[in-house]
Design an enzyme around this catalytic site. Structure first.
Site, short mmCIF file in Angstrom:
data_model
loop_
_atom_site.label_atom_id
_atom_site.label_comp_id
_atom_site.label_asym_id
_atom_site.label_seq_id
_atom_site.Cartn_x
_atom_site.Cartn_y
_atom_site.Cartn_z
N LYS B 184 0.84 -1.20 0.00
CA LYS B 184 0.00 0.00 0.00
C LYS B 184 0.88 1.25 0.00
CE LYS B 184 -1.83 2.38 3.40
NZ LYS B 184 -1.68 3.78 2.92
N GLY B 236 7.39 4.28 8.36
CA GLY B 236 6.50 5.38 8.72
C GLY B 236 6.77 5.85 10.13
N SER B 237 5.73 6.36 10.77
CA SER B 237 5.94 6.96 12.09
C SER B 237 6.09 5.90 13.17
CB SER B 237 4.77 7.87 12.44
OG SER B 237 3.62 7.09 12.72
N THR B 238 6.75 6.29 14.25
CA THR B 238 6.89 5.38 15.38
C THR B 238 5.54 5.07 16.00
OG1 THR B 238 9.18 5.98 15.86
CG2 THR B 238 7.86 5.22 17.72
N GLY B 241 4.04 2.45 13.91
CA GLY B 241 4.86 1.25 14.10
C GLY B 241 4.48 0.51 15.36
N GLU B 258 10.58 0.35 10.05
CA GLU B 258 11.57 1.42 9.86
C GLU B 258 10.84 2.71 10.18
OE1 GLU B 258 13.30 4.26 8.98
OE2 GLU B 258 13.22 3.88 6.83
N CYS B 292 13.23 10.42 7.50
CA CYS B 292 13.23 9.86 8.85
C CYS B 292 14.61 9.96 9.49
CB CYS B 292 12.75 8.42 8.82
SG CYS B 292 13.51 7.45 7.52
N GLU B 389 9.92 14.35 16.40
CA GLU B 389 10.25 14.40 14.98
C GLU B 389 9.34 15.43 14.29
OE1 GLU B 389 9.45 10.80 12.73
OE2 GLU B 389 11.31 11.09 11.62
#
Lengths: 311, 482
Positions: B184, B236-238, B241, B258, B292, B389
């Site tokens: 996706k 993507g974002s933590t 994740g 990641e 990132c 971030e």
């Protein structure tokens, strides 16, 4: 002699042909010291036939947290030691265990109900496992790392590093060989570890900690908590200063759901080693099989360093 | 002193043919959604609607996973490595052949400068396929363990900052190792993935080996939760994740994540300052700071802090912000309204918490999403702009006195993706590199990427590596493992 070995001998005071033996108090191993549980609790450990062996310390949430603090404090020194040094220390553990093998055999027999020859074989394998992992210490970087041929004028190299503080649920069944099989691969690369020992069979673990304490393993590198797995494991799984967790000991642990522990571990993205088995089942593997490197690599990070080349 | 003005140098859009609407690429063909909705992809530099794209439903994801399973069992999982490799080589070549088209489309859909999509994103994407193509029939030499074999069907969810490149990072190793894919792309940047579907058709990749389902978070969740997915790979974002890690807890699904970063870029007083300033600028303003591993925290040794700040601001004054398709543009558009709001909110917090704000004062286009290259000085470690971030063209400057202090500050973050070191002293580089808890350390350079070089984070920047021999681990089972 330990309580285990004397079990079944005449203990009556004043018996002419026997001496009243001196029994060991089984305590925790945290930061290189042997404290009782801060909770003041203990629990009864029995042999495979249900006979009393000892009162083991029943570790608490606070004990687990203290152990994490000790493990974190020990991390920089252990990870920063040379691989050659770590290899020698792990080999030293094997040497010290060999010298105390009678005690380990007796405790494994009592805990696991093994016949003497079988217990001998298990202890031999546990000792040999330390030797196997000891030899890996100064080979991991070469086998797992290397130069990356990037398309540009750069020196680019990748090498493994320990991930940090690792929580380990030691196997419930295999109280010594299983324990060594999950602890040695964690510490060989420079990680430090907080271990919840087998709940019902904790005594070989405490005796192992005595071997560790006299093997030049720095205090805090290995910390062992005896007690109720279901009580303490969630605090390690959710601890924000623990980097990874091995859930091997969730198999056959009373009241423990490894899925719940993995869920808690997600809060700070711990590296998780799931228990063996299919689906939500957890089974304890046959620890006598020769290991591969997977338990080592599960607790490693890869660091890649770039630098330009130029005149 | 006379200054030279740049005349506009726009790259032509005519090379790209964007369709008015797109279906889902499932089982080798574009298909209509079953119960999904539609959304629009917008050019962030102009707010122009580019195309209507399908938000895949759970039923669509289910079809895609079924197609991937069939392809895995029927074709791809049993194909020889040599033949798999040949398909990947084809894909690499097709990406090279159509590179201009991909670069222009990427800049239109994402907002990144054409010189970056042309010189970084697209060539690196092709290189990833070329690199992994060669692995397909050599996996037993990769040192992964005995009997390396695929996991099955892989679900992949990728971000909007490097749409095609992240697709390549995900798809190439998965296919090289014999897995099939449901991927996706991000909701704001789906178009290069949809063009990539054409490449797969031109390559005659067997149907179902790669399925591309567009959509937003709900579509991603449907992939994550699908019971017939064996492995997930996410960039993507933590925050997301962690949601994925929770979703798969207690299952046997594998995952590589990641995630975010808050990299320290550490400049010592003996650094070559001109190069360091270029590295700082590249570290945080490359791709509008939508990176990132961006060097978002500048740690500069106290004795040279004023000098570095002076040079940095002078350099930022020459950055050209504007039309992503102009070949002279250095900083393009912010990818979306939502991202612009996040950057705006965090920079406001930086001011409110007491840091000193400066930007280069450049003119911004009237339409589209834009943010001036911004520097905060006097930042302390507790400020949100030093901890969170920002994912935008915003640099936080902190100072240090000793190498130990630099290490302590650099590591004072839950993230651990990347770090930078600038010094002429070799022994200090190596010592620092050892101390920094980060997956990628750039010394006297920054933001360098290569298919042979493993990339990925420590701590809450995720787990697993992408690229190099190490990236293959994520896609194979070995030994007795199921």
């Amino acid at each position: 002699m330990s309580a285990t070995v004397s079990a079944g001998t005449t203990r009556g005071p004043g018996a002419a042909d026997t001496r009243v033996d001196v029994r060991k108090t089984y305590k925790l191993y945290i930061g290189g010291k042997f404290p009782r549980s801060e909770s003041g609790r203990s629990y009864e450990v029995v042999d495979h036939r249900g006979r009393f062996l000892a009162n083991a310390a029943q570790g608490s949430r606070k004990d687990a947290r203290d152990a994490v603090v000790a493990a974190r404090a020990a991390f920089a020194g252990w990870a920063g030691s040379t691989a050659y040094n770590r290899g020698q220390v792990l080999y030293r553990v094997a040497e010290v265990m060999e010298g105390r093998r009678a005690q380990f055999v007796a405790e494994v027999r009592a805990s696991e109900g093994l016949a003497e020859r079988r217990a001998e074989a298990v202890v031999s394998q546990a000792i040999d496992r330390w030797v196997w992992y000891a030899g890996w210490a100064d080979k991991l970087a070469q086998v797992l790392g290397g130069l990356n041929p990037v398309a540009g004028p750069y020196f680019d190299i990748s090498a493994p590093e320990p991930t940090g503080v690792v929580g380990v649920l030691a196997p419930q069944g295999s109280s010594l060989l299983g324990l060594v099989s999950v602890v040695a691969p964690v510490v060989v690369s420079g990680n430090t570890v907080v271990v919840l020992t087998s709940e019902q069979r904790p005594l070989p673990a405490i005796t192992l900690s005595e071997a560790l304490a006299t093997s030049d393993v720095p205090g805090g590198v290995v910390n062992l908590i005896t007690g109720r797995t279901a009580e303490v494991a969630p605090w390690i799984a959710s601890h924000r200063d623990v980097n990874a967790i091995d859930l091997a000991g969730a198999a056959a642990a009373d009241g423990v759901s490894w899925g719940d522990l993995e869920l808690a571990a997600a809060e700070n993205l711990k590296r998780v080693v799931r228990p063996a088995g299919a689906g939500s089942d957890a089974v304890e593997p046959d620890w006598s099989r020769t290991p591969d490197l997977s338990r080592v690599t599960s607790f490693l990070e890869t660091k890649t360093v770039w630098h330009p080349k130029g005149r | 002193m006379a200054t030279f003005e740049y005349a506009p140098a726009p790259e032509s859009r005519s090379v790209v043919d964007i369709r008015p609407s797109y279906g889902l690429f499932i089982d080798g063909a574009f298909t209509e959604s079953q119960g999904g909705s539609a959304f629009k992809s917008v050019n962030p530099a102009t707010e122009e609607v580019l195309a209507e794209v399908t938000a895949a439903s759970e039923a669509d994801v289910d079809r895609a996973v079924a197609a991937a399973r069939r392809a895995y069992q029927g074709v791809w999982g049993r194909m020889s490595g040599t033949d798999r490799g040949k398909y990947l080589f084809r894909i690499a070549r097709l990406l090279q052949e159509r590179s201009r088209e991909f670069a222009v489309l990427e800049s239109i859909d994402n907002g990144k400068p054409i010189k970056e999509s042309r010189d970084v994103d697209v060539p690196l994407a092709a290189a990833h396929f070329f690199y992994h193509a060669g692995w397909a029939d050599k996996l037993e030499y990769a040192g992964l363990g005995t009997d390396p074999r695929p996991l099955g069907v892989v679900g992949q969810v990728i971000p909007w900052n490097f749409p095609l490149l992240m697709l390549a990072w995900k798809v190439a190793p998965a296919l090289a190792t014999g897995n099939t894919v449901v991927i996706k792309p991000a909701e704001t940047t789906p178009l290069s993935a949809l063009l990539f579907a054409e490449v797969l058709q031109q390559a005659d990749l067997p149907p179902g080996v790669v399925n591309i389902v567009t959509g937003a978070g709900a579509t991603g969740q449907a992939i994550v939760d699908h019971p017939d997915i064996d492995k997930l790979a996410f960039t993507g974002s933590t925050g997301v994740g962690k949601m994925i890690a929770r979703s798969i807890a207690g299952t046997r699904k594998k995952a590589t994540l990641e995630l975010g970063g808050k990299a320290a870029n550490i400049v010592f007083d003996d650094a070559p300052l001109d190069q360091a300033v270029e590295g700082i600028v590249n570290g945080i303003f490359f791709n509008q700071g939508h990176v990132c591993c961006a060097g978002s925290r500048l740690l500069v040794q106290e004795s040279i802090a004023e000098e570095v700040e002076r040079r940095l601001k002078r350099r930022l004054g020459t950055l050209r912000v504007g039309d992503p398709l102009d070949k002279n543009t250095d900083v393009g558009a912010i990818n979306s309204q939502a991202q612009l709001q996040r950057i705006t909110e965090l920079t406001a917090a930086g001011e409110a918490e007491g840091a000193e704000r400066w930007d280069n004062g450049c003119e911004l286009p009237a339409k589209g999403f834009w943010f001036r290259p911004t520097v905060f000085t006097g930042v302390s470690q507790t400020h949100r702009i030093a901890q969170e971030e920002i994912f935008g063209p915003v640099l936080s400057v902190l100072t240090f006195r000793t190498p130990h202090e630099a290490v302590a500050k650099a590591n004072n973050t839950p993230y651990g993706l990347s770090a930078g070191i600038w010094t002429e002293k070799g022994s200090r580089i190596l010592w620092m590199a050892d101390q920094l808890r980060a997956g990628v350390v750039w010394a006297n350079t920054f933001n360098k990427f290569d298919p042979t070089s493993p990339f990925g984070g420590y701590k809450e920047s995720g787990y697993g590596r992408e690229g190099g021999r190490h990236g293959l681990y994520a896609y194979v089972a070995t030994g007795d493992a199921k």
